[in-house]
Write a protein that holds these residues in place. Structure first.
Motif, PDB file in Angstrom:
ATOM      1  N   GLY A  51       0.818  -1.212   0.000  1.00 10.19           N
ATOM      2  CA  GLY A  51       0.000   0.000   0.000  1.00 10.19           C
ATOM      3  C   GLY A  51       0.846   1.253   0.000  1.00 10.19           C
ATOM      4  O   GLY A  51       1.951   1.294   0.545  1.00 10.19           O
ATOM      5  N   SER A  52       0.369   2.282  -0.645  1.00  3.17           N
ATOM      6  CA  SER A  52       1.095   3.537  -0.732  1.00  3.17           C
ATOM      7  C   SER A  52       0.419   4.571   0.147  1.00  3.17           C
ATOM      8  O   SER A  52      -0.749   4.459   0.501  1.00  3.17           O
ATOM      9  CB  SER A  52       1.129   4.030  -2.183  1.00  3.17           C
ATOM     10  N   GLY A  53       1.187   5.579   0.496  1.00  4.60           N
ATOM     11  CA  GLY A  53       0.635   6.670   1.279  1.00  4.60           C
ATOM     12  C   GLY A  53       1.041   6.592   2.730  1.00  4.60           C
ATOM     13  O   GLY A  53       1.386   5.533   3.264  1.00  4.60           O
ATOM     14  N   ARG A  54       0.982   7.733   3.390  1.00  3.17           N
ATOM     15  CA  ARG A  54       1.395   7.826   4.780  1.00  3.17           C
ATOM     16  C   ARG A  54       0.452   7.057   5.700  1.00  3.17           C
ATOM     17  O   ARG A  54       0.889   6.436   6.667  1.00  3.17           O
ATOM     18  CB  ARG A  54       1.450   9.305   5.191  1.00  3.17           C
ATOM     19  N   LEU A  55      -0.850   7.127   5.420  1.00  3.69           N
ATOM     20  CA  LEU A  55      -1.809   6.454   6.291  1.00  3.69           C
ATOM     21  C   LEU A  55      -1.616   4.945   6.261  1.00  3.69           C
ATOM     22  O   LEU A  55      -1.732   4.269   7.289  1.00  3.69           O
ATOM     23  CB  LEU A  55      -3.237   6.826   5.889  1.00  3.69           C
ATOM     24  N   MET A 191       0.454  17.071  -3.093  1.00  3.92           N
ATOM     25  CA  MET A 191       1.326  16.482  -4.118  1.00  3.92           C
ATOM     26  C   MET A 191       0.566  15.586  -5.086  1.00  3.92           C
ATOM     27  O   MET A 191       1.055  15.276  -6.165  1.00  3.92           O
ATOM     28  CB  MET A 191       2.454  15.694  -3.442  1.00  3.92           C
ATOM     29  N   ARG A 192      -0.642  15.168  -4.704  1.00  4.92           N
ATOM     30  CA  ARG A 192      -1.445  14.352  -5.617  1.00  4.92           C
ATOM     31  C   ARG A 192      -2.303  15.194  -6.557  1.00  4.92           C
ATOM     32  O   ARG A 192      -2.947  14.646  -7.449  1.00  4.92           O
ATOM     33  CB  ARG A 192      -2.338  13.404  -4.805  1.00  4.92           C
ATOM     34  N   LEU A 193      -2.320  16.502  -6.370  1.00  3.86           N
ATOM     35  CA  LEU A 193      -3.116  17.384  -7.222  1.00  3.86           C
ATOM     36  C   LEU A 193      -2.312  17.724  -8.470  1.00  3.86           C
ATOM     37  O   LEU A 193      -1.540  18.680  -8.514  1.00  3.86           O
ATOM     38  CB  LEU A 193      -3.505  18.657  -6.454  1.00  3.86           C
ATOM     39  N   SER A 194      -2.486  16.925  -9.501  1.00  6.79           N
ATOM     40  CA  SER A 194      -1.687  17.100 -10.721  1.00  6.79           C
ATOM     41  C   SER A 194      -2.104  18.328 -11.533  1.00  6.79           C
ATOM     42  O   SER A 194      -1.350  18.783 -12.407  1.00  6.79           O
ATOM     43  CB  SER A 194      -1.799  15.853 -11.600  1.00  6.79           C
ATOM     44  N   ASP A 195      -3.284  18.873 -11.289  1.00  3.63           N
ATOM     45  CA  ASP A 195      -3.727  20.033 -12.054  1.00  3.63           C
ATOM     46  C   ASP A 195      -3.158  21.347 -11.529  1.00  3.63           C
ATOM     47  O   ASP A 195      -3.404  22.408 -12.108  1.00  3.63           O
ATOM     48  CB  ASP A 195      -5.261  20.113 -12.063  1.00  3.63           C
ATOM     49  N   SER A 198       3.695  22.327  -9.977  1.00  2.00           N
ATOM     50  CA  SER A 198       4.500  21.727  -8.913  1.00  2.00           C
ATOM     51  C   SER A 198       5.124  22.771  -7.991  1.00  2.00           C
ATOM     52  O   SER A 198       5.237  22.552  -6.781  1.00  2.00           O
ATOM     53  CB  SER A 198       5.605  20.865  -9.534  1.00  2.00           C
ATOM     54  N   SER A 199       5.533  23.920  -8.559  1.00  2.00           N
ATOM     55  CA  SER A 199       6.119  24.968  -7.718  1.00  2.00           C
ATOM     56  C   SER A 199       5.090  25.519  -6.741  1.00  2.00           C
ATOM     57  O   SER A 199       5.408  25.801  -5.575  1.00  2.00           O
ATOM     58  CB  SER A 199       6.674  26.094  -8.591  1.00  2.00           C
ATOM     59  N   LEU A 200       3.833  25.661  -7.195  1.00  2.00           N
ATOM     60  CA  LEU A 200       2.782  26.143  -6.300  1.00  2.00           C
ATOM     61  C   LEU A 200       2.496  25.119  -5.193  1.00  2.00           C
ATOM     62  O   LEU A 200       2.227  25.486  -4.042  1.00  2.00           O
ATOM     63  CB  LEU A 200       1.508  26.432  -7.085  1.00  2.00           C
ATOM     64  N   ARG A 201       2.557  23.847  -5.546  1.00  2.00           N
ATOM     65  CA  ARG A 201       2.341  22.821  -4.528  1.00  2.00           C
ATOM     66  C   ARG A 201       3.434  22.854  -3.467  1.00  2.00           C
ATOM     67  O   ARG A 201       3.163  22.725  -2.265  1.00  2.00           O
ATOM     68  CB  ARG A 201       2.286  21.439  -5.185  1.00  2.00           C
ATOM     69  N   ILE A 202       4.682  23.039  -3.899  1.00  2.00           N
ATOM     70  CA  ILE A 202       5.794  23.108  -2.943  1.00  2.00           C
ATOM     71  C   ILE A 202       5.646  24.320  -2.025  1.00  2.00           C
ATOM     72  O   ILE A 202       5.853  24.235  -0.815  1.00  2.00           O
ATOM     73  CB  ILE A 202       7.133  23.148  -3.700  1.00  2.00           C
TER      74      ILE A 202
END
Length: 224
Positions: A51-55, A191-195, A198-202
């Motif tokens: 499984g992936s993800g922190r949870l 980080m999962r919001l591909s729309d 990437s710079s705005l996400r960071i």
């Protein structure tokens, strides 16, 4: 006016249980709870290891202590009307502290991914938590707190004792860990919001961490 319970009373009661016929039932029931929790943890790891993800990763670390805690609680409720359950009274806080330690270290690993000291840090945190539990269970904690309160310092008109400092450090630490956990969840979602660029996400992740850290410090200091 009730007298304070003598130190080591719990361990004395536990020692008396050892010679009682029902003690082996306590051992067998607790062993069954731990064995069932271990089997459930093995099954859970087999199903969610990829499984992936922190949870999902947090669940892998917590499934054994939390399952063992629930099963031991059920076992205590089922047996307490028939035999003494002092062994369960010892096991329950230890299992709960194991879950807390694993959760805290998991949050720290997510916040400081390159930190190599966390391997030793996990053992140190576990030692501190279980050491305090041992003092609490044996009724020695009030004496330790009284001793720490006798060591005081003066900062102008303000009196600060050693217990206040230790309590403050612990409160700040837990509050920051909670803030870092929330920041990690926000980071994973952003980080999962591909729309979004990437710079705005960071930038969003850094702003969220900064705001949560400042809020955690203000809350913890007010609590202290």
């Amino acid at each position: 006016m009730t007298q304070k319970q003598p130190a080591l009373k719990f361990l004395q009661d536990l020692w008396q249980d050892v010679s009682a016929p029902g003690f082996m039932w306590q051992v067998a029931a607790l062993a069954a709870c731990l064995g069932a929790a271990w089997l459930i943890a093995r099954w859970w790891h087999g199903r969610h290891e990829e499984g992936s993800g922190r949870l999902a990763e947090a669940g892998l670390r917590l499934v054994f202590p939390l399952t063992a805690l629930v099963l031991a609680g059920i076992g205590k409720l089922a047996l307490q009307n028939f035999i003494q359950v002092n062994l369960f009274n010892l096991a329950l806080p230890l299992l709960g502290s194991l879950a807390i330690v694993r959760m805290v270290v998991f949050v720290l690993r997510q916040a400081f991914r390159s930190a190599t000291w966390l391997g030793t840090g996990e053992r140190l945190i576990a030692l501190l938590v279980w050491g305090w539990l041992a003092l609490y269970i044996t009724d020695l904690a009030p004496y330790v707190i009284d001793a720490l309160e006798q060591v005081d310092f003066r900062f102008g008109r303000q009196r600060v004792d050693l217990w206040m400092i230790v309590h403050g450090i612990f409160t700040v630490f837990l509050t920051l860990v909670a803030a870092l956990w929330v920041a990690g969840v926000i980071e994973a979602r952003l980080m999962r919001l591909s729309d979004i660029d990437s710079s705005l996400r960071i930038v969003g992740v850094r702003v969220a961490k900064a705001l949560l850290t400042v809020t955690a410090l203000l809350v913890s200091l007010s609590l202290v």
